[in-house]
Design a protein around this motif. Structure first.
Motif, PDB file in Angstrom:
ATOM      1  N   THR A  46      -2.633   6.848   8.419  1.00 47.17           N
ATOM      2  CA  THR A  46      -2.334   5.723   9.300  1.00 47.17           C
ATOM      3  C   THR A  46      -3.205   4.508   9.018  1.00 47.17           C
ATOM      4  O   THR A  46      -2.777   3.370   9.231  1.00 47.17           O
ATOM      5  CB  THR A  46      -2.504   6.145  10.774  1.00 47.17           C
ATOM      6  OG1 THR A  46      -3.784   6.774  10.940  1.00 47.17           O
ATOM      7  CG2 THR A  46      -1.422   7.114  11.192  1.00 47.17           C
ATOM      8  N   PHE A  47      -4.419   4.735   8.524  1.00 46.46           N
ATOM      9  CA  PHE A  47      -5.292   3.590   8.232  1.00 46.46           C
ATOM     10  C   PHE A  47      -4.672   2.709   7.147  1.00 46.46           C
ATOM     11  O   PHE A  47      -4.578   1.484   7.299  1.00 46.46           O
ATOM     12  CB  PHE A  47      -6.674   4.068   7.791  1.00 46.46           C
ATOM     13  CG  PHE A  47      -7.602   2.944   7.404  1.00 46.46           C
ATOM     14  CD1 PHE A  47      -8.270   2.217   8.366  1.00 46.46           C
ATOM     15  CD2 PHE A  47      -7.765   2.593   6.065  1.00 46.46           C
ATOM     16  CE1 PHE A  47      -9.106   1.163   8.016  1.00 46.46           C
ATOM     17  CE2 PHE A  47      -8.595   1.541   5.701  1.00 46.46           C
ATOM     18  CZ  PHE A  47      -9.272   0.820   6.682  1.00 46.46           C
ATOM     19  N   GLN A  48      -4.249   3.320   6.039  1.00 45.04           N
ATOM     20  CA  GLN A  48      -3.639   2.535   4.958  1.00 45.04           C
ATOM     21  C   GLN A  48      -2.288   1.971   5.390  1.00 45.04           C
ATOM     22  O   GLN A  48      -1.898   0.885   4.951  1.00 45.04           O
ATOM     23  CB  GLN A  48      -3.479   3.403   3.701  1.00 45.04           C
ATOM     24  CG  GLN A  48      -4.780   3.865   3.085  1.00 45.04           C
ATOM     25  CD  GLN A  48      -5.625   2.717   2.554  1.00 45.04           C
ATOM     26  OE1 GLN A  48      -5.130   1.623   2.298  1.00 45.04           O
ATOM     27  NE2 GLN A  48      -6.921   2.976   2.379  1.00 45.04           N
ATOM     28  N   VAL A 102      -0.956  -5.739  -4.590  1.00 35.12           N
ATOM     29  CA  VAL A 102      -0.313  -6.756  -3.763  1.00 35.12           C
ATOM     30  C   VAL A 102      -1.364  -7.613  -3.070  1.00 35.12           C
ATOM     31  O   VAL A 102      -1.254  -8.837  -2.993  1.00 35.12           O
ATOM     32  CB  VAL A 102       0.622  -6.102  -2.729  1.00 35.12           C
ATOM     33  CG1 VAL A 102       1.254  -7.174  -1.835  1.00 35.12           C
ATOM     34  CG2 VAL A 102       1.707  -5.303  -3.422  1.00 35.12           C
ATOM     35  N   GLY A 103      -2.420  -6.960  -2.542  1.00 33.38           N
ATOM     36  CA  GLY A 103      -3.473  -7.695  -1.845  1.00 33.38           C
ATOM     37  C   GLY A 103      -4.189  -8.682  -2.738  1.00 33.38           C
ATOM     38  O   GLY A 103      -4.480  -9.811  -2.324  1.00 33.38           O
ATOM     39  N   ILE A 122      -2.493   3.522  -2.893  1.00 35.25           N
ATOM     40  CA  ILE A 122      -3.589   2.590  -2.609  1.00 35.25           C
ATOM     41  C   ILE A 122      -3.741   1.589  -3.747  1.00 35.25           C
ATOM     42  O   ILE A 122      -3.963   0.391  -3.512  1.00 35.25           O
ATOM     43  CB  ILE A 122      -4.902   3.360  -2.365  1.00 35.25           C
ATOM     44  CG1 ILE A 122      -4.821   4.131  -1.036  1.00 35.25           C
ATOM     45  CG2 ILE A 122      -6.102   2.405  -2.339  1.00 35.25           C
ATOM     46  CD1 ILE A 122      -6.000   5.040  -0.788  1.00 35.25           C
ATOM     47  N   ARG A 123      -3.612   2.052  -4.977  1.00 38.92           N
ATOM     48  CA  ARG A 123      -3.684   1.130  -6.123  1.00 38.92           C
ATOM     49  C   ARG A 123      -2.578   0.081  -6.027  1.00 38.92           C
ATOM     50  O   ARG A 123      -2.796  -1.101  -6.295  1.00 38.92           O
ATOM     51  CB  ARG A 123      -3.563   1.902  -7.438  1.00 38.92           C
ATOM     52  CG  ARG A 123      -4.810   2.649  -7.848  1.00 38.92           C
ATOM     53  CD  ARG A 123      -4.818   2.890  -9.351  1.00 38.92           C
ATOM     54  NE  ARG A 123      -3.602   3.535  -9.792  1.00 38.92           N
ATOM     55  CZ  ARG A 123      -3.460   4.857  -9.941  1.00 38.92           C
ATOM     56  NH1 ARG A 123      -4.469   5.662  -9.643  1.00 38.92           N
ATOM     57  NH2 ARG A 123      -2.323   5.371 -10.344  1.00 38.92           N
ATOM     58  N   PRO A 161       5.537  -3.805  -5.448  1.00 41.37           N
ATOM     59  CA  PRO A 161       5.961  -3.050  -4.272  1.00 41.37           C
ATOM     60  C   PRO A 161       5.890  -3.891  -3.011  1.00 41.37           C
ATOM     61  O   PRO A 161       5.039  -4.762  -2.872  1.00 41.37           O
ATOM     62  CB  PRO A 161       4.956  -1.880  -4.221  1.00 41.37           C
ATOM     63  CG  PRO A 161       3.738  -2.400  -4.915  1.00 41.37           C
ATOM     64  CD  PRO A 161       4.252  -3.321  -6.000  1.00 41.37           C
ATOM     65  N   GLU A 162       6.805  -3.635  -2.086  1.00 39.27           N
ATOM     66  CA  GLU A 162       6.797  -4.331  -0.814  1.00 39.27           C
ATOM     67  C   GLU A 162       5.797  -3.664   0.120  1.00 39.27           C
ATOM     68  O   GLU A 162       5.809  -2.444   0.275  1.00 39.27           O
ATOM     69  CB  GLU A 162       8.196  -4.280  -0.190  1.00 39.27           C
ATOM     70  CG  GLU A 162       9.209  -5.179  -0.877  1.00 39.27           C
ATOM     71  CD  GLU A 162       8.978  -6.644  -0.559  1.00 39.27           C
ATOM     72  OE1 GLU A 162       8.216  -6.924   0.387  1.00 39.27           O
ATOM     73  OE2 GLU A 162       9.556  -7.491  -1.238  1.00 39.27           O
ATOM     74  N   PRO A 163       4.930  -4.426   0.796  1.00 40.80           N
ATOM     75  CA  PRO A 163       3.938  -3.812   1.681  1.00 40.80           C
ATOM     76  C   PRO A 163       4.552  -2.968   2.785  1.00 40.80           C
ATOM     77  O   PRO A 163       4.020  -1.925   3.141  1.00 40.80           O
ATOM     78  CB  PRO A 163       3.182  -5.014   2.249  1.00 40.80           C
ATOM     79  CG  PRO A 163       3.361  -6.090   1.229  1.00 40.80           C
ATOM     80  CD  PRO A 163       4.737  -5.877   0.662  1.00 40.80           C
ATOM     81  N   HIS A 164       5.700  -3.405   3.345  1.00 38.69           N
ATOM     82  CA  HIS A 164       6.267  -2.610   4.444  1.00 38.69           C
ATOM     83  C   HIS A 164       6.806  -1.285   3.913  1.00 38.69           C
ATOM     84  O   HIS A 164       6.777  -0.266   4.618  1.00 38.69           O
ATOM     85  CB  HIS A 164       7.341  -3.384   5.206  1.00 38.69           C
ATOM     86  CG  HIS A 164       8.606  -3.616   4.451  1.00 38.69           C
ATOM     87  ND1 HIS A 164       9.641  -2.708   4.435  1.00 38.69           N
ATOM     88  CD2 HIS A 164       9.015  -4.666   3.701  1.00 38.69           C
ATOM     89  CE1 HIS A 164      10.627  -3.200   3.702  1.00 38.69           C
ATOM     90  NE2 HIS A 164      10.276  -4.360   3.243  1.00 38.69           N
ATOM     91  N   GLY A 165       7.288  -1.269   2.658  1.00 41.05           N
ATOM     92  CA  GLY A 165       7.712   0.000   2.058  1.00 41.05           C
ATOM     93  C   GLY A 165       6.531   0.926   1.833  1.00 41.05           C
ATOM     94  O   GLY A 165       6.618   2.148   2.059  1.00 41.05           O
ATOM     95  N   LEU A 166       5.415   0.351   1.412  1.00 44.24           N
ATOM     96  CA  LEU A 166       4.198   1.148   1.241  1.00 44.24           C
ATOM     97  C   LEU A 166       3.716   1.688   2.583  1.00 44.24           C
ATOM     98  O   LEU A 166       3.210   2.812   2.662  1.00 44.24           O
ATOM     99  CB  LEU A 166       3.101   0.293   0.594  1.00 44.24           C
ATOM    100  CG  LEU A 166       3.341  -0.122  -0.857  1.00 44.24           C
ATOM    101  CD1 LEU A 166       2.223  -1.047  -1.321  1.00 44.24           C
ATOM    102  CD2 LEU A 166       3.436   1.085  -1.772  1.00 44.24           C
TER     103      LEU A 166
END
Length: 268
Positions: free
Chosen positions: A187-189, A157-158, A151-152, A172-177
């Motif tokens: 699933t929410f994150q 990234v956000g 989450i951190r 980090p890449e968002p799709h990897g996260l």
């Protein structure tokens, strides 16, 4: 994250729990990680033992690490073991490549190990990407520790995206996260990461303008597929119905924007 590994490494150095550690994939991996940061000349026998067992887990970062740690001792007598390990399966063959041929000198073996050590490992834990530590946390069942760290990373990234600052190659890449959150069952994150990933396709600032053409490349099919995959997984949670609807509708909007050739590559 290395507490258990250090404890097991101490047992191995004492000559106890040799097979118990070597036969347990997680304990073996942690012991090898601990040995990476605490290298001793007397560790060669236990490293050979761990290496032989790591080959059973197919090609892993720990397999390459174990091979490097053995090779750094620079003994030509270890070349047959290294080749036997590499030839265990096709996957292990694709792992630690470039091992000197049988009959090479110990110095050639050491030089090979030094090059890989410099490229992939080293002795500073600070050089390790954070994904390594979250992965080790998950393997040990420390899911909440991993989730907080992820989450951190997503928040980082956000914040950069909101400030319209380049994310940078080290972020980090968002799709990897999204995949890491799915592995944790969050699933929410995962949905949050997926929405950010999609937004960055249009807003990320890069040195060239190639990214703006993503709808005409395989990346476009990947983005839509990712929407479908996350929506399907999240649909099992009634509390995420609104998020599922948003992601599904976003995929429906994106699909017609893809080129005809790319649309054919989207999984239905």
């Amino acid at each position: 994250m290395l507490g258990q590994g250090r404890a097991d490494l101490a047992l191995l150095r004492q000559g106890t729990a040799r097979d118990e550690v070597a036969r347990d994939r997680v304990r073996r991996a942690l012991a090898l990680r601990a040995a990476r940061y605490d290298r001793r000349d007397t560790d060669l026998p236990l490293l050979r033992h761990l290496l032989a067992h790591e080959a059973e887990a197919s090609t892993t970062d720990e397999l390459r690490l174990a091979a490097v740690l053995v090779g750094l001792h620079g003994l030509a007598e270890d070349l047959p073991l290294l080749h036997t390990v590499r030839e265990t399966t096709y996957d292990t063959w694709c792992g630690p490549g470039g091992i000197p041929e049988p009959g090479a000198s110990g110095e050639e073996l050491r030089e090979w190990a030094r090059r890989l050590d410099l490229s992939f490992f080293g002795t500073d834990p600070g050089d390790e990407p954070e994904s390594t530590w979250t992965g080790l946390a998950r393997e040990q069942g420390l899911d909440e520790v991993a989730r907080v760290a992820l989450i951190r990373r997503l928040d980082q990234v956000g914040r950069r995206a909101c400030a319209q600052r380049p994310v940078g190659s080290d972020a980090p890449e968002p799709h990897g996260l999204a995949h890491e959150f799915m592995d944790l069952g969050d699933t929410f994150q995962a949905l949050r990461a997926q929405r950010l990933f999609t937004a960055l396709q249009d807003t990320a600032r890069v040195p060239d303008d190639s990214l703006k053409h993503w709808r005409g490349t395989d990346l476009g099919a990947f983005v839509v597929d990712e929407h479908h995959e996350v929506a399907r997984a999240a649909a099992a949670d009634p509390g995420l119905a609104e998020e599922v609807r948003e992601v599904t509708e976003a995929a429906a909007v994106l699909l017609p924007e893809l080129s005809e050739a790319v649309r054919r590559g989207v999984r239905r």
